[in-house]
Each structure stands twice: as C-alpha cells, then as structure tokens.
Design a protein around this motif. Structure first.
Motif, PDB file in Angstrom:
ATOM      1  N   LEU A  82       0.856  -1.176   0.000  1.00 34.89           N
ATOM      2  CA  LEU A  82       0.000   0.000   0.000  1.00 34.89           C
ATOM      3  C   LEU A  82       0.892   1.226   0.000  1.00 34.89           C
ATOM      4  N   GLU A  83       0.603   2.182  -0.884  1.00 36.93           N
ATOM      5  CA  GLU A  83       1.351   3.432  -0.937  1.00 36.93           C
ATOM      6  C   GLU A  83       0.384   4.599  -0.786  1.00 36.93           C
ATOM      7  N   ILE A  84       0.686   5.480   0.152  1.00 39.03           N
ATOM      8  CA  ILE A  84      -0.134   6.656   0.419  1.00 39.03           C
ATOM      9  C   ILE A  84       0.766   7.880   0.307  1.00 39.03           C
ATOM     10  N   GLY A  85       0.299   8.898  -0.403  1.00 34.95           N
ATOM     11  CA  GLY A  85       1.110  10.088  -0.635  1.00 34.95           C
ATOM     12  C   GLY A  85       1.121  11.053   0.539  1.00 34.95           C
ATOM     13  N   ASP A  86       1.034  12.342   0.243  1.00 36.56           N
ATOM     14  CA  ASP A  86       1.170  13.390   1.253  1.00 36.56           C
ATOM     15  C   ASP A  86      -0.152  14.125   1.462  1.00 36.56           C
ATOM     16  N   GLY A  87      -0.332  14.620   2.675  1.00 35.17           N
ATOM     17  CA  GLY A  87      -1.412  15.553   2.948  1.00 35.17           C
ATOM     18  C   GLY A  87      -2.810  14.993   2.902  1.00 35.17           C
ATOM     19  N   ASP A 103      -3.043  -8.148  -9.852  1.00 34.05           N
ATOM     20  CA  ASP A 103      -3.011  -6.812 -10.440  1.00 34.05           C
ATOM     21  C   ASP A 103      -1.582  -6.293 -10.303  1.00 34.05           C
ATOM     22  N   VAL A 104      -1.406  -5.006 -10.060  1.00 32.10           N
ATOM     23  CA  VAL A 104      -0.061  -4.436  -9.956  1.00 32.10           C
ATOM     24  C   VAL A 104       0.590  -4.718  -8.616  1.00 32.10           C
ATOM     25  N   GLY A 105      -0.181  -5.290  -7.678  1.00 29.19           N
ATOM     26  CA  GLY A 105       0.388  -5.640  -6.383  1.00 29.19           C
ATOM     27  C   GLY A 105       0.426  -4.508  -5.380  1.00 29.19           C
ATOM     28  N   THR A 106      -0.058  -3.330  -5.781  1.00 32.28           N
ATOM     29  CA  THR A 106       0.006  -2.164  -4.892  1.00 32.28           C
ATOM     30  C   THR A 106      -1.290  -1.375  -4.966  1.00 32.28           C
ATOM     31  N   GLN A 126      -6.576   2.378  -7.313  1.00 33.79           N
ATOM     32  CA  GLN A 126      -5.627   3.433  -7.650  1.00 33.79           C
ATOM     33  C   GLN A 126      -6.370   4.763  -7.570  1.00 33.79           C
ATOM     34  N   ILE A 127      -6.158   5.476  -6.476  1.00 35.88           N
ATOM     35  CA  ILE A 127      -6.855   6.736  -6.231  1.00 35.88           C
ATOM     36  C   ILE A 127      -5.879   7.870  -6.499  1.00 35.88           C
ATOM     37  N   GLY A 128      -6.305   8.857  -7.265  1.00 41.08           N
ATOM     38  CA  GLY A 128      -5.438   9.974  -7.605  1.00 41.08           C
ATOM     39  C   GLY A 128      -5.271  10.959  -6.470  1.00 41.08           C
ATOM     40  N   SER A 129      -5.269  12.231  -6.795  1.00 41.64           N
ATOM     41  CA  SER A 129      -5.069  13.290  -5.802  1.00 41.64           C
ATOM     42  C   SER A 129      -6.246  14.259  -5.800  1.00 41.64           C
ATOM     43  N   ALA A 140     -14.832  -1.467  -4.412  1.00 41.79           N
ATOM     44  CA  ALA A 140     -14.373  -2.835  -4.606  1.00 41.79           C
ATOM     45  C   ALA A 140     -12.970  -2.829  -5.207  1.00 41.79           C
ATOM     46  N   GLY A 141     -12.427  -4.022  -5.450  1.00 39.28           N
ATOM     47  CA  GLY A 141     -11.050  -4.128  -5.928  1.00 39.28           C
ATOM     48  C   GLY A 141     -10.843  -3.565  -7.318  1.00 39.28           C
ATOM     49  N   HIS A 142      -9.616  -3.096  -7.578  1.00 44.37           N
ATOM     50  CA  HIS A 142      -9.141  -2.730  -8.913  1.00 44.37           C
ATOM     51  C   HIS A 142      -9.790  -1.459  -9.474  1.00 44.37           C
ATOM     52  N   ILE A 143     -10.399  -0.649  -8.639  1.00 45.15           N
ATOM     53  CA  ILE A 143     -11.052   0.573  -9.115  1.00 45.15           C
ATOM     54  C   ILE A 143     -10.026   1.697  -9.266  1.00 45.15           C
TER      55      ILE A 143
END
Length: 266
Positions: A82-87, A103-106, A126-129, A140-143
């Motif tokens: 899991l990767e989470i950005g800033d703020g 999937d991409v594993g992350t 995969q959530i943007g900013s 759900a998964g892969h959104i």
C-alpha cells in the motif's frame, strides 16, 4: 522506537520507520514493514500494518485500519503493498487494503485526498489526488479514480470501474460502468445528467473550455451516437477550439481506454 509523540500504550514494531515528528495515539499499532513520513498523525486505536509506505503530513483519525491484507480468497500471503502520498485526511473507521499479485500488487492513494468515515478502499485501487470520498463509500477491488473526483456518501462501485477526473457522483449511487471525466450525476444505476460546470470553474477552467466540454457531452449523450462516432466528432471540436484541445483529449483518452463501457443516461 521511543518518542515523546508516541503514546506509551502504542505498539510500534522495531522495524517500522517513523519520521521523528510522527505522532501516534493511545493503543495504536504500527507494523514492522510500515514507514510514515514527517508531520503525520496516527490517532488512537489505529492499526497500520502490511508493507505500507505513507508520506508526509497525513492525518489518520481514530479506529482506522490501514494496510490490512486484501479481502480476496486468491490472496496467499504475498508481500503486496500500500502506498499513500502526502497531505491526506483519513477519517474514522476507514479501511484501506494492500494489493494483490493478480493486479499491480500495490494499492495507491495520492496526495491531498479527503477520505471520510467508514470508507472502504479495497485491494489494487488506484486513487489519484485531490479527491473527496464521502462517508461510507465502498470501493471494490481494482477501481481507478482520477484526480479531483468527488464520490457522494453511501455510494458503491463495482470491481474494475474507472471514475474520471473532475466527476461529481451523488450520494447512494451504484456505479457499475466507467464514468467519464467531467460528468455529474447520480442514481442506481448511476445516470449522468451533465458536465460538472461549477467544479470545473472553481478549478480554473475557462468559460470557453467548459462550453466546449458541454458540446462534447452532447455528442456523447444527446446525439444518439456510438462512443466511437462521438470520439470522431470530438476531434472536430478540438480543431475548432484549440485552446480546449487538452481538456477534450482527457475525455477522448478515457473513452478509448474504457473496457467496461461507460455509464449511459437512462
């Protein structure tokens, strides 16, 4: 790890990497494969585990569960991430799972997102900013959700759905197909009703570009055209309005990449 900002009742695994000014509240647990960047706050009774990397200035409110294993029967204990950005602001009882090798594993969350209470973000999302995901939204998964999207409370999205940039989805919506950029709408199933003009204006889109995007919307939803035919006519719009070329191109690229089909007006 010892710090005056880590409550005595918190448990921080020896392998965890926390910046010196990270605050950890009472009874929270930080796993050994977790890293948390400067200025972040972990409230009381949170669990952050898994192979999770968190950036700077994030705020996790009480009772969050971050980096838990995916809710997928195919998962066999692989070290996914899991990767989470800033703020980011992550409110009470939010759950965010790690990815899967299918999937991409992350699972990823970008920067400056507002994630309200009881939201679930499943594996490989995969959530943007700059998004707003309101209370009790279930992903759900892969959104994939692109930048500046707003998802209203109690909405649910099917696996593999894509939600485009600058969309605004009303509460209690059921999202079963891709929602193109700039769209506003709601319903079960989701029904588009127009372009998110107010949101675009607030984000600096010119009146001219918003007008062109309204014309593109009409091609897609009001002219009885196939998606392919609408895309062809959008190219003509781009030629007629070069100042709006890139904004329309975002829509065109999304439509060409869609594999689930787009949400249609009923």
């Amino acid at each position: 790890m010892t710090s005056s900002l880590i409550h005595p009742t918190a448990i921080v695994a020896p392998g965890a990497q926390l910046a010196a000014d990270v605050a950890v509240g009472p009874y929270s647990i930080i796993g050994e494969h977790v890293s948390i960047g400067a200025g972040s706050i972990v409230g009381p009774h949170c669990v952050i585990d898994g192979h999770t990397r968190i950036g700077a200035n994030n705020n996790f409110y009480r009772f969050c569960s971050i980096g838990g294993m995916p809710q997928d029967k195919k998962y066999a204990g692989e070290p996914t991430c899991l990767e989470i950005g800033d703020g980011n602001t992550v409110r009470e009882y939010v759950t965010i799972n790690t990815g899967t090798v299918q999937d991409v594993g992350t699972t990823r969350l970008g920067d400056d997102n507002w994630i309200m209470a009881y939201v679930h973000i499943a594996h490989d999302c995969q959530i943007g900013s700059h998004t707003v995901i309101a209370n009790s939204v279930q992903l759900a998964g892969h959104i994939h959700i692109d930048d500046w999207a707003i998802v209203g409370g109690l909405s649910a999205s099917h696996q593999f759905v894509r939600i485009g940039a600058h969309t605004m989805i009303g509460g209690t919506s059921s999202i079963r197909q891709d929602i193109p950029p700039y769209i506003i709408g709601a319903g079960d199933p989701f029904r588009p009703v127009g372009i998110n003009s107010e949101g675009l204006s607030r984000r600096g889109f010119s009146a001219e570009t918003i007008g062109v995007l309204k014309d593109a919307y009409k091609l897609l939803y009001r002219r009885q055209l196939s998606v392919e035919q609408a895309v062809e006519q959008m190219a003509e719009l781009q030629q007629q309005h070069p100042e709006s070329h890139q904004a329309v191109q975002v829509l065109v690229d999304f439509l060409k990449a869609s594999t689930r089909g787009i949400a249609r007006a009923q």
